[in-house]
Design an enzyme around this catalytic site. Sequence first.
Site, PDB file in Angstrom:
ATOM      1  N   GLY A   1       0.837  -1.193   0.000  1.00 49.76           N
ATOM      2  CA  GLY A   1       0.000   0.000   0.000  1.00 49.76           C
ATOM      3  C   GLY A   1       0.871   1.242   0.000  1.00 49.76           C
ATOM      4  O   GLY A   1       2.098   1.164   0.152  1.00 49.76           O
ATOM      5  N   LEU A   2       0.247   2.370  -0.179  1.00 46.31           N
ATOM      6  CA  LEU A   2       0.970   3.639  -0.203  1.00 46.31           C
ATOM      7  C   LEU A   2       1.666   3.927   1.124  1.00 46.31           C
ATOM      8  O   LEU A   2       1.271   3.404   2.170  1.00 46.31           O
ATOM      9  CB  LEU A   2       0.005   4.777  -0.513  1.00 46.31           C
ATOM     10  CG  LEU A   2      -0.576   4.840  -1.938  1.00 46.31           C
ATOM     11  CD1 LEU A   2      -1.734   5.827  -1.977  1.00 46.31           C
ATOM     12  CD2 LEU A   2       0.504   5.229  -2.941  1.00 46.31           C
ATOM     13  N   SER A   3       2.675   4.765   1.063  1.00 47.48           N
ATOM     14  CA  SER A   3       3.317   5.233   2.281  1.00 47.48           C
ATOM     15  C   SER A   3       2.281   5.991   3.107  1.00 47.48           C
ATOM     16  O   SER A   3       1.477   6.762   2.572  1.00 47.48           O
ATOM     17  CB  SER A   3       4.483   6.163   1.928  1.00 47.48           C
ATOM     18  OG  SER A   3       5.105   6.650   3.085  1.00 47.48           O
TER      19      SER A   3
ATOM     20  N   SER B   1       5.986  -1.749  -2.185  1.00 42.47           N
ATOM     21  CA  SER B   1       5.996  -2.667  -3.343  1.00 42.47           C
ATOM     22  C   SER B   1       5.004  -2.201  -4.409  1.00 42.47           C
ATOM     23  O   SER B   1       3.992  -2.855  -4.651  1.00 42.47           O
ATOM     24  CB  SER B   1       5.709  -4.105  -2.908  1.00 42.47           C
ATOM     25  OG  SER B   1       4.693  -4.203  -1.932  1.00 42.47           O
TER      26      SER B   1
ATOM     27  N   SER C   1      -0.198   4.636   4.584  1.00 42.86           N
ATOM     28  CA  SER C   1      -1.509   3.972   4.527  1.00 42.86           C
ATOM     29  C   SER C   1      -1.793   3.201   5.816  1.00 42.86           C
ATOM     30  O   SER C   1      -2.941   2.826   6.087  1.00 42.86           O
ATOM     31  CB  SER C   1      -1.576   3.012   3.327  1.00 42.86           C
ATOM     32  OG  SER C   1      -0.600   1.980   3.453  1.00 42.86           O
ATOM     33  N   GLY C   2      -0.743   2.940   6.591  1.00 42.88           N
ATOM     34  CA  GLY C   2      -0.913   2.219   7.852  1.00 42.88           C
ATOM     35  C   GLY C   2      -0.308   0.834   7.858  1.00 42.88           C
ATOM     36  O   GLY C   2      -0.476   0.089   8.826  1.00 42.88           O
ATOM     37  N   LYS C   3       0.428   0.482   6.819  1.00 44.25           N
ATOM     38  CA  LYS C   3       1.007  -0.864   6.701  1.00 44.25           C
ATOM     39  C   LYS C   3       1.870  -1.241   7.900  1.00 44.25           C
ATOM     40  O   LYS C   3       1.684  -2.297   8.502  1.00 44.25           O
ATOM     41  CB  LYS C   3       1.883  -0.972   5.437  1.00 44.25           C
ATOM     42  CG  LYS C   3       1.181  -0.771   4.142  1.00 44.25           C
ATOM     43  CD  LYS C   3       2.140  -0.964   2.977  1.00 44.25           C
ATOM     44  CE  LYS C   3       3.384  -0.122   3.063  1.00 44.25           C
ATOM     45  NZ  LYS C   3       3.125   1.331   3.100  1.00 44.25           N
ATOM     46  N   SER C   4       2.825  -0.394   8.214  1.00 44.84           N
ATOM     47  CA  SER C   4       3.773  -0.716   9.284  1.00 44.84           C
ATOM     48  C   SER C   4       3.087  -0.788  10.641  1.00 44.84           C
ATOM     49  O   SER C   4       3.373  -1.685  11.451  1.00 44.84           O
ATOM     50  CB  SER C   4       4.899   0.322   9.332  1.00 44.84           C
ATOM     51  OG  SER C   4       5.722   0.218   8.192  1.00 44.84           O
TER      52      SER C   4
END
Length: 230
Positions: free
Chosen positions: A65-67, A139, A69-72
């Site tokens: 997902g975008l920077s 990615s 976006s909450g992934k980490s």
Amino acid sequence: MLQRGVSQFLSLFLGYFWGLTIGEIFIVKFHIMKNSEVIWHDGYITKEDRNKTYGHKSKVVWFTGLSASGKSTITHLLEKVLFDKGIKVYAFDGDNIRHGLNSDLGFSPEERRENLRRISEVAKLFVDAGIMVLAAFVSPYEKDREYVKSKFNKDDFLEVYVRCPIEVCETRDPKGMYKKARAGIIKGYTGVDAPYEEPKNPDLIIDSERLSPKEAVQIAYKELKAKGWI
């Protein structure tokens, strides 16, 4: 003769499917051919042995997902939830990886591809070691994500798209990167002047715009539970 045939095949494959330049193809071929006599050595303990002893599966959960976006955030919260339940788990974070293993790489399409190639190889070792891998990486390119998927058995990989509008990501912008990209200080920033190709058919979509991190983690946790991975 066989070696020449293999070399020609590699040139065609790397050029057509990966879009590499002649120079890049030469470098990749050099390393592949140089290591053609390196043989994998199987130990006495298998992944299945470790899974049985640890009491859970070892798989890869890939958050894209975008920077901002909450992934980490989701990844590390899920890691804590799993760890507290006795799961042997490790979170691969995009920024953390670039502090060491991939500190020599930038953010060009080619370097992003190499970044993911290295990560996928390390993740394979972790899976073989019986560890649940959570990976949080922008990615942005579909082709690169497909490459990562191809390194694992279909049943060992879960692609999670953390979906969030670029406008929302920019309002969060915890590191101020979007602001710098809009000002032209940073070039090739995903979502601004570099593309993000949305996953066409992800295994799970988490809409982080409307979900809290804890709610997102619960969705991911339930998916792992439903698949029998934990």
